[in-house]
Design a protein around this motif. Structure first.
Motif, PDB file in Angstrom:
ATOM      1  N   LYS A  75       8.022  -1.941 -10.676  1.00  0.00           N
ATOM      2  CA  LYS A  75       8.192  -1.176  -9.443  1.00  0.00           C
ATOM      3  C   LYS A  75       7.227  -1.712  -8.404  1.00  0.00           C
ATOM      4  O   LYS A  75       6.086  -2.056  -8.701  1.00  0.00           O
ATOM      5  CB  LYS A  75       7.950   0.313  -9.689  1.00  0.00           C
ATOM      6  CG  LYS A  75       9.024   0.915 -10.567  1.00  0.00           C
ATOM      7  CD  LYS A  75       8.909   2.401 -10.654  1.00  0.00           C
ATOM      8  CE  LYS A  75      10.056   2.931 -11.506  1.00  0.00           C
ATOM      9  NZ  LYS A  75       9.939   4.330 -11.801  1.00  0.00           N
ATOM     10  N   ASP A  76       7.696  -1.765  -7.172  1.00  0.00           N
ATOM     11  CA  ASP A  76       6.899  -2.271  -6.059  1.00  0.00           C
ATOM     12  C   ASP A  76       6.107  -1.122  -5.436  1.00  0.00           C
ATOM     13  O   ASP A  76       6.700  -0.168  -4.929  1.00  0.00           O
ATOM     14  CB  ASP A  76       7.824  -2.915  -5.022  1.00  0.00           C
ATOM     15  CG  ASP A  76       7.070  -3.521  -3.855  1.00  0.00           C
ATOM     16  OD1 ASP A  76       5.818  -3.618  -3.912  1.00  0.00           O
ATOM     17  OD2 ASP A  76       7.733  -3.898  -2.871  1.00  0.00           O
ATOM     18  N   ILE A  77       4.788  -1.222  -5.473  1.00  0.00           N
ATOM     19  CA  ILE A  77       3.954  -0.194  -4.844  1.00  0.00           C
ATOM     20  C   ILE A  77       3.158  -0.787  -3.675  1.00  0.00           C
ATOM     21  O   ILE A  77       2.104  -0.282  -3.304  1.00  0.00           O
ATOM     22  CB  ILE A  77       3.030   0.499  -5.856  1.00  0.00           C
ATOM     23  CG1 ILE A  77       2.046  -0.483  -6.492  1.00  0.00           C
ATOM     24  CG2 ILE A  77       3.840   1.248  -6.913  1.00  0.00           C
ATOM     25  CD1 ILE A  77       0.865   0.184  -7.174  1.00  0.00           C
ATOM     26  N   SER A  78       3.697  -1.843  -3.077  1.00  0.00           N
ATOM     27  CA  SER A  78       3.037  -2.467  -1.935  1.00  0.00           C
ATOM     28  C   SER A  78       2.751  -1.422  -0.863  1.00  0.00           C
ATOM     29  O   SER A  78       3.581  -0.565  -0.578  1.00  0.00           O
ATOM     30  CB  SER A  78       3.927  -3.549  -1.320  1.00  0.00           C
ATOM     31  OG  SER A  78       4.175  -4.563  -2.256  1.00  0.00           O
ATOM     32  N   GLY A  79       1.568  -1.500  -0.281  1.00  0.00           N
ATOM     33  CA  GLY A  79       1.186  -0.582   0.786  1.00  0.00           C
ATOM     34  C   GLY A  79       0.779   0.799   0.310  1.00  0.00           C
ATOM     35  O   GLY A  79       0.538   1.693   1.109  1.00  0.00           O
ATOM     36  N   SER A  80       0.667   0.967  -1.006  1.00  0.00           N
ATOM     37  CA  SER A  80       0.300   2.286  -1.529  1.00  0.00           C
ATOM     38  C   SER A  80      -1.201   2.525  -1.401  1.00  0.00           C
ATOM     39  O   SER A  80      -1.996   1.588  -1.327  1.00  0.00           O
ATOM     40  CB  SER A  80       0.723   2.425  -2.987  1.00  0.00           C
ATOM     41  OG  SER A  80      -0.016   1.549  -3.808  1.00  0.00           O
ATOM     42  N   THR A  81      -1.568   3.800  -1.366  1.00  0.00           N
ATOM     43  CA  THR A  81      -2.972   4.207  -1.358  1.00  0.00           C
ATOM     44  C   THR A  81      -3.121   5.423  -2.270  1.00  0.00           C
ATOM     45  O   THR A  81      -2.153   6.134  -2.542  1.00  0.00           O
ATOM     46  CB  THR A  81      -3.463   4.592   0.048  1.00  0.00           C
ATOM     47  OG1 THR A  81      -2.691   5.694   0.537  1.00  0.00           O
ATOM     48  CG2 THR A  81      -3.380   3.418   1.018  1.00  0.00           C
TER      49      THR A  81
END
Length: 142
Positions: A75-81
């Motif tokens: 799963k892509d969690i790019s840009g997550s915080t």
């Protein structure tokens, strides 16, 4: 719950002087901060405090655990915080206790999928495992 032995890969060392109204530094000099009680607790609020340091460590560790779980599940969690809100208050015994609220922002996932990923990360994160049964930890997504 029994304590499981681990093969230690790294040990952090920090020393405090004068407790909540003093200084904390690591042995390698990478962290050296003034600590003061927050204004809400009658302090000057001039420095950081143990709860802020715990929130910083927990949010960073949990974000890494989220990444581990996301990679496993592709799963892509790019840009997550991940934001950790650490509360300090009196407990029923007259002592002090902590609460933690972890809020994840995962732009690429819907709310349900994001919460599922947060729950899985909660089972992986060393901070979550260390606080289990000791501190109320809630999970949410923004």
């Amino acid at each position: 719950m029994s304590v499981q032995p681990i093969d230690v890969l790294y040990t952090a060392v920090a020393t405090a002087e004068h407790g909540r109204d003093g200084r904390v530094a690591t042995d390698d000099g990478k962290l050296d901060v003034v600590v003061n009680p927050p204004k809400e607790m009658g302090g000057s609020g001039a420095g950081t405090n143990p709860e802020q340091l715990f929130a910083a460590g927990y949010s960073a560790c949990f974000q890494s655990a989220l990444g581990v779980v996301a990679r496993r599940e592709k799963k892509d969690i790019s840009g997550s915080t991940v934001t950790a809100r650490v509360g300090l208050g009196k407990d029923a015994d007259g002592g002090f206790g902590l609460t933690v609220a972890l809020v994840g922002s995962i732009p690429g996932l819907d709310r349900r999928a994001a919460l599922e990923l947060m729950e899985k990360a909660h089972r992986v994160c060393p901070y979550s495992r260390a606080t289990e049964g000791n501190i109320e930890v809630t999970l949410d997504v923004a």
